[in-house]
Write an enzyme that holds these catalytic residues in place. Structure first.
Site, PDB file in Angstrom:
ATOM      1  N   PHE A 104       0.859  -1.183   0.000  1.00  8.95           N
ATOM      2  CA  PHE A 104       0.000   0.000   0.000  1.00  8.95           C
ATOM      3  C   PHE A 104       0.891   1.228   0.000  1.00  8.95           C
ATOM      4  O   PHE A 104       1.778   1.359   0.845  1.00  8.95           O
ATOM      5  CB  PHE A 104      -0.946   0.034   1.206  1.00  8.95           C
ATOM      6  CG  PHE A 104      -1.917   1.177   1.120  1.00  8.95           C
ATOM      7  CD1 PHE A 104      -3.029   1.112   0.289  1.00  8.95           C
ATOM      8  CD2 PHE A 104      -1.701   2.354   1.832  1.00  8.95           C
ATOM      9  CE1 PHE A 104      -3.902   2.187   0.172  1.00  8.95           C
ATOM     10  CE2 PHE A 104      -2.570   3.433   1.719  1.00  8.95           C
ATOM     11  CZ  PHE A 104      -3.682   3.346   0.885  1.00  8.95           C
TER      12      PHE A 104
ATOM     13  N   ASP B 107       9.415   2.405   1.308  1.00  8.70           N
ATOM     14  CA  ASP B 107       8.275   3.151   1.843  1.00  8.70           C
ATOM     15  C   ASP B 107       8.230   2.888   3.352  1.00  8.70           C
ATOM     16  O   ASP B 107       7.779   1.828   3.795  1.00  8.70           O
ATOM     17  CB  ASP B 107       6.984   2.693   1.156  1.00  8.70           C
ATOM     18  CG  ASP B 107       5.764   3.444   1.655  1.00  8.70           C
ATOM     19  OD1 ASP B 107       5.811   3.985   2.772  1.00  8.70           O
ATOM     20  OD2 ASP B 107       4.749   3.469   0.928  1.00  8.70           O
TER      21      ASP B 107
ATOM     22  N   LYS C 215       2.933   9.753   8.136  1.00  8.41           N
ATOM     23  CA  LYS C 215       2.265   9.254   9.343  1.00  8.41           C
ATOM     24  C   LYS C 215       2.843   9.867  10.623  1.00  8.41           C
ATOM     25  O   LYS C 215       2.539  10.995  10.940  1.00  8.41           O
ATOM     26  CB  LYS C 215       2.283   7.722   9.362  1.00  8.41           C
ATOM     27  CG  LYS C 215       1.251   7.123   8.369  1.00  8.41           C
ATOM     28  CD  LYS C 215       0.884   5.724   8.720  1.00  8.41           C
ATOM     29  CE  LYS C 215      -0.036   5.060   7.703  1.00  8.41           C
ATOM     30  NZ  LYS C 215      -1.439   5.456   7.833  1.00  8.41           N
TER      31      LYS C 215
HETATM   32  C1  LIG Z   1       3.184   2.183   3.734  1.00  6.32           C
HETATM   33  C2  LIG Z   1       2.281   3.330   3.410  1.00  6.32           C
HETATM   34  N1  LIG Z   1       2.615   4.172   2.420  1.00  6.32           N
HETATM   35  C3  LIG Z   1       1.849   5.215   2.086  1.00  6.32           C
HETATM   36  C4  LIG Z   1       0.673   5.462   2.747  1.00  6.32           C
HETATM   37  C5  LIG Z   1      -0.170   6.635   2.356  1.00  6.32           C
HETATM   38  O1  LIG Z   1      -0.041   7.638   3.285  1.00  6.32           O
HETATM   39  P1  LIG Z   1      -1.064   8.885   3.263  1.00  6.32           P
HETATM   40  O2  LIG Z   1      -2.404   8.347   3.627  1.00  6.32           O
HETATM   41  O3  LIG Z   1      -0.489   9.832   4.271  1.00  6.32           O
HETATM   42  O4  LIG Z   1      -1.044   9.451   1.893  1.00  6.32           O
HETATM   43  C6  LIG Z   1       0.282   4.617   3.789  1.00  6.32           C
HETATM   44  C7  LIG Z   1      -0.986   4.846   4.503  1.00  6.32           C
HETATM   45  O5  LIG Z   1      -1.524   3.995   5.152  1.00  6.32           O
HETATM   46  C8  LIG Z   1       1.108   3.519   4.127  1.00  6.32           C
HETATM   47  O6  LIG Z   1       0.777   2.675   5.109  1.00  6.32           O
END
Ligand SMILES: Cc1ncc(COP(=O)(O)O)c(C=O)c1O
Length: 406
Positions: free
Chosen positions: A146, A231, A260
């Site tokens: 994700f 990520d 986050k």
């Molecule tokens: C691993 C990861 N990357 C990216 C995101 C996306 O982050 P945002 O909701 O701040 O755009 C999330 C959100 O849950 C995530 O868990």
């Protein structure tokens, strides 16, 4: 136990929920809880009921609600200057960038507001890297991953459901099973420029890859002249017991994305890159009006400085060991219900036998006074603030034990 913050004035839970149902576009499945106040690992709903928070506001408050250092930094900055455009300089973003670089593999940082934006920046950096090397553009990502909800982020995400109805998808992505480095290598083609993975998949169900996975990806990326991009939006900022999760593997990526908990609850994101990966993002190639905002960046500075104080991370590791031992014991006590307990540091998953049971256990835990969530249908994601106390860990384990037993 800390004293609850004063009850805010305003409508109670039912009225707030009714208003949300009337005025918000319903893109989220919400539980019937209105969180009105928080301190550390405790939250109070709008009707005054206390619960334990094992969700950290979707892993955005690793240091707990209203951490004093972060709150003081926000207050101070809000009284000084709230926002400065990126056409000028400002102190909080310079200090945040310095902290991120001096405490990582990185050479430079792009500041933004969310995880999706951080990944957008990473994908744009990768395309610039590839354009300078014969027009390569493709990024290999993992199935079950994700990466956010913007067009590039949903194209990068290895879950068909996030793209459904939004086609045509942004081209230039290939997917390989998570944890399988041979599959990543097999997915590499003449246009590939980067590999993007989470060190531990969060939304995908708290999936920990096999030992040596990132090291093998590093070796593959080096051999094919690809950028290794991690990520760390969910795994970063102390969540797994170290500042960044990848530190535990000894592998240095070329790019890392953060959001986050970077600001412990305020919207701030960052892409940290080494010189090679950052080189393509030259003057005028990328930007964000609120990227590097003074208040959010002051909060992020306070968050990172707290994580680096020499006490917070060792305590987080100690707390994580206690939590994990308790979760393992619950798994052993309920072999008919619990398929697996896994995770890294304070990012834990308890996979139940089916989705209905997982939903029922989370709902019962909420009734009993423990907030946690279900991800990947049947995995209870257990992610308390890393500052949680031992009595709060034991209290939560007791409540989860009751919810499982019922
Ligand atoms: C691993 C990861 N990357 C990216 C995101 C996306 O982050 P945002 O909701 O701040 O755009 C999330 C959100 O849950 C995530 O868990």
């Amino acid at each position: 136990m800390s004293a609850p913050p004063p009850e805010p004035p305003g409508p109670k839970s039912a009225a707030i929920i009714a208003r949300n149902q009337r005025y918000l576009i319903p893109t989220y499945a919400r539980s019937d809880v209105v969180i009105a106040r928080g301190r550390g690992a405790e939250i109070w709903d709008a009707d005054g009921r206390r619960r334990l928070d094992w969700f950290s506001s979707i892993l955005c408050t690793n240091l707990g609600h209203c951490h004093p250092a972060v709150t003081a930094a926000i207050q101070r900055q809000a009284e000084t200057v709230v926002h400065v455009s990126n056409i000028q300089h400002s102190e909080p973003q310079s200090r945040l960038a310095e902290l991120l670089v001096e405490n990582s593999f990185g050479d430079a940082v792009f500041l933004c507001n969310s995880g999706a934006e951080a990944n957008e920046a990473a994908i744009k950096a990768a395309r610039r890297y590839g354009h300078a090397r014969g027009g390569r553009y493709e990024v290999v990502t993992a199935l079950g991953s994700f990466h956010g909800r913007t067009f590039a982020a949903i194209a990068a995400t290895g879950q068909e459901k996030v793209r459904r109805g939004f086609e045509p998808s942004l081209p230039g992505f290939r997917y390989a099973p998570f944890g399988d480095s041979a599959a990543v290598e097999a997915a590499i083609g003449p246009h590939t420029v980067a590999v993007l993975v989470e060190p531990v998949q969060g939304e995908g169900g708290v999936v920990v890859p096999p030992e040596g996975y990132l090291a093998r990806l590093r070796e593959i990326c080096d051999r094919h002249d690809l950028l290794l991009m991690l990520d760390e939006v969910q795994t970063g900022c102390g969540r797994t017991g170290t500042l960044w999760a990848h530190e535990q593997t000894g592998v240095a990526p070329d790019v890392m994305t953060l959001a986050k908990s970077l600001g412990n609850g305020v919207p701030v994101g960052a892409m940290v890159a080494n010189r090679r990966a950052a080189a393509g993002l030259d003057l005028g190639s990328h930007g964000s009006t609120f990227g590097g905002n003074c208040v959010t960046n002051a909060a992020a500075v306070a968050t990172i400085e707290t994580l680096l104080d020499g006490r917070t991370l060792p305590r987080a590791r100690e707390a994580a060991a206690r939590l994990r031992a308790g979760l393992d014991a619950l798994g052993t006590r309920h072999p008919d219900l619990v398929r697996e307990v896994r995770g890294l540091g304070m990012l834990c998953g308890m996979e139940l036998v089916d989705a209905d049971r997982a939903k029922a256990v989370a709902a019962r835990a909420l009734d009993l006074g423990l907030l946690l969530n279900v991800t990947a249908e049947r995995v209870l994601r257990i992610a308390p603030p890393i500052v949680i106390t031992d009595p709060q860990i034991d209290e939560g384990l007791d409540l989860l034990g009751k919810a499982l037993a019922e």
